[in-house]
Design a protein around this motif. Structure first.
Motif, mmCIF file in Angstrom:
data_model
loop_
_atom_site.group_PDB
_atom_site.id
_atom_site.type_symbol
_atom_site.label_atom_id
_atom_site.label_comp_id
_atom_site.label_asym_id
_atom_site.label_seq_id
_atom_site.Cartn_x
_atom_site.Cartn_y
_atom_site.Cartn_z
ATOM 1 N N ALA A 164 0.111 -1.720 -0.165
ATOM 2 C CA ALA A 164 -0.014 0.056 0.346
ATOM 3 C C ALA A 164 0.616 1.663 0.174
ATOM 4 N N GLY A 165 -0.035 2.032 -0.816
ATOM 5 C CA GLY A 165 0.924 3.619 -0.814
ATOM 6 C C GLY A 165 0.144 4.378 -0.474
ATOM 7 N N VAL A 166 0.606 5.830 -0.740
ATOM 8 C CA VAL A 166 -0.406 6.897 -0.343
ATOM 9 C C VAL A 166 -1.263 6.783 -1.929
ATOM 10 N N GLY A 167 -1.524 6.920 -3.127
ATOM 11 C CA GLY A 167 -2.546 5.868 -3.450
ATOM 12 C C GLY A 167 -2.536 4.549 -3.669
ATOM 13 N N SER A 168 -2.777 4.204 -4.750
ATOM 14 C CA SER A 168 -2.976 2.721 -5.666
ATOM 15 C C SER A 168 -1.640 2.349 -6.296
#
Length: 180
Positions: A164-168
């Motif tokens: 997982a990151g800040v966005g996909s």
């Protein structure tokens, strides 16, 4: 009238009966416990018990509204060399009221609904052994232990995890889709 209508022969090795219909009745109430004729054999006892180590073998279908194991015994339906098929036009229900339900197979497990949906209802749903893609937004983040993942889907329906990151991050880990 001199006609032979039935014959019972008691020999050293066997008791043989020749007649149109043979019946064994209970001495107490006279109900039929066993009867046989040319078309059908009927067993009228409360319980039929087969005690042989190989069980009962039937050349064709068996019809019964209820199959039950003896108390404290497991019930096993087995087809040692072929498939086991359960069919019912109005549904098949499997219930484990006080225990687990496990389905295990060597190859693929298919759950298919041709007109409805597949509904999973539980406090926790776990998908084990999903492949994990790799994605790193910075060199220092690859050293940290990843604990949160995003669930991603390939165009063919295969599921995989992506860190997982800040966005996909699915698009950066999508090389897993090429392996399927």
């Amino acid at each position: 009238m001199g006609q032979l209508t039935g014959q019972l022969t008691v020999g050293a090795d066997a008791v043989e009966a020749q007649c149109k219909r043979f019946e064994v009745r209970a001495s107490e109430d006279g109900r039929v416990l066993f009867s046989a004729d040319e078309d059908e054999i009927t067993i009228g006892a409360e319980k039929l018990k087969v005690t042989g180590t190989e069980g009962a073998v039937f050349g064709h279908s068996v019809e019964t509204p209820h199959i039950r194991a003896e108390p404290s015994q497991d019930l096993r339906l087995e087809s040692p060399t072929r498939s086991l098929i359960m069919e019912a036009p109005r549904g098949v229900q499997v219930s484990a009221a006080a225990g687990d339900f496990k389905a295990t197979c060597r190859k693929e497990l298919h759950l298919q609904s041709t007109e409805g949906e597949i509904f999973l209802n539980a406090d926790t749903i776990r998908l084990g052994n999903l492949p994990t893609g790799s994605f790193s937004s910075s060199p220092s983040s690859s050293n940290a232990q990843q604990t949160v993942y995003e669930l991603c889907v390939c165009p063919n329906g295969k599921l995989y995890l992506s860190p997982a990151g800040v966005g996909s991050t699915c698009q950066y880990s999508s090389n897993i889709c090429l392996w399927s």
